[in-house]
Design a protein around this motif. Structure first.
Motif, PDB file in Angstrom:
ATOM      1  N   ASP A 148       0.796  -1.225   0.000  1.00  0.00           N
ATOM      2  CA  ASP A 148       0.000   0.000   0.000  1.00  0.00           C
ATOM      3  C   ASP A 148       0.831   1.279   0.000  1.00  0.00           C
ATOM      4  O   ASP A 148       0.380   2.319  -0.437  1.00  0.00           O
ATOM      5  N   ALA A 149       2.061   1.213   0.515  1.00  0.00           N
ATOM      6  CA  ALA A 149       2.897   2.420   0.590  1.00  0.00           C
ATOM      7  C   ALA A 149       4.361   2.047   0.786  1.00  0.00           C
ATOM      8  O   ALA A 149       4.685   0.946   1.229  1.00  0.00           O
ATOM      9  N   LYS A 150       5.209   3.015   0.461  1.00  0.00           N
ATOM     10  CA  LYS A 150       6.655   2.859   0.633  1.00  0.00           C
ATOM     11  C   LYS A 150       7.188   4.162   1.232  1.00  0.00           C
ATOM     12  O   LYS A 150       6.837   5.244   0.758  1.00  0.00           O
ATOM     13  N   ILE A 151       7.986   4.044   2.294  1.00  0.00           N
ATOM     14  CA  ILE A 151       8.582   5.216   2.932  1.00  0.00           C
ATOM     15  C   ILE A 151      10.081   4.991   3.017  1.00  0.00           C
ATOM     16  O   ILE A 151      10.541   4.008   3.609  1.00  0.00           O
ATOM     17  N   GLY A 152      10.849   5.880   2.409  1.00  0.00           N
ATOM     18  CA  GLY A 152      12.302   5.773   2.443  1.00  0.00           C
ATOM     19  C   GLY A 152      12.913   7.155   2.354  1.00  0.00           C
ATOM     20  O   GLY A 152      12.276   8.093   1.872  1.00  0.00           O
ATOM     21  N   GLY A 153      14.142   7.293   2.847  1.00  0.00           N
ATOM     22  CA  GLY A 153      14.741   8.609   2.762  1.00  0.00           C
ATOM     23  C   GLY A 153      16.182   8.697   3.194  1.00  0.00           C
ATOM     24  O   GLY A 153      16.761   7.736   3.699  1.00  0.00           O
ATOM     25  N   TRP A 154      16.727   9.891   2.979  1.00  0.00           N
ATOM     26  CA  TRP A 154      18.106  10.224   3.312  1.00  0.00           C
ATOM     27  C   TRP A 154      18.174  10.892   4.683  1.00  0.00           C
ATOM     28  O   TRP A 154      17.330  11.718   5.008  1.00  0.00           O
TER      29      TRP A 154
END
Length: 162
Positions: A148-154
């Motif tokens: 349903d969703a993807k959360i990723g980051g620097w």
């Protein structure tokens, strides 16, 4: 002694730090993603030159909008294991694996709804030791990746090792 040679990240001990994460939230079925910012604090223990355990807790400080819906991270927290490789040049590259819980809030026309998303997390990063006790770091982490969703980051941060 500033000229002293040491192996970056090799000394066991507790560390504290914090930083800023710019995450991208990609919802299934939308063509755009939301870019949200979070501040966090972390605490960890370097067990030996290759392994450390760490916990993090953070809160959202910047939000974004998708189709008039405001998206923000209310809170994020997790527990992780870092597997690294000490070097002689003040660099400590590592792989991160753990579990993260993220609470995302969506607001539209005066109404809002929050959703907790949790799941396995993984990432790659590097600490750069400025002194024997102070390290700056950069890291990319996938905090949540489900259908349903993807959360990723620097993340950019600092740690102080005791």
């Amino acid at each position: 002694d500033p000229g002293m040679v040491f192996i970056a990240g090799a000394e066991p001990g507790f560390y504290l730090g914090g930083g800023y994460t710019m995450s991208s939230v990609d919802f299934d079925g939308t063509s755009t993603d939301a870019d949200i910012g979070s501040l966090f604090l972390n605490a960890g223990y370097q067990i030996n030159p290759n392994f450390s355990l760490e916990v993090r807790a953070g809160m959202g400080v910047s939000d974004d909008e998708i189709d008039d819906v405001e998206i923000e991270a209310e809170e994020m927290y997790g527990a992780y294991m870092k597997v690294g490789a000490p070097t002689l040049n003040r660099l400590y590259p590592y792989f991160l694996v753990g579990y993260t819980n993220t609470k995302i809030k969506a607001s539209y026309a005066g109404e809002s709804d929050s959703d907790n998303s949790d799941g396995p997390s993984y990432g790659l990063g590097a600490d750069v030791y400025i002194t024997r006790h102070i390290a700056a770091n950069v890291e990319y982490t996938e905090f949540y990746n489900k259908s349903d969703a993807k959360i990723g980051g620097w993340t950019l941060g600092m740690n102080y090792k005791f």
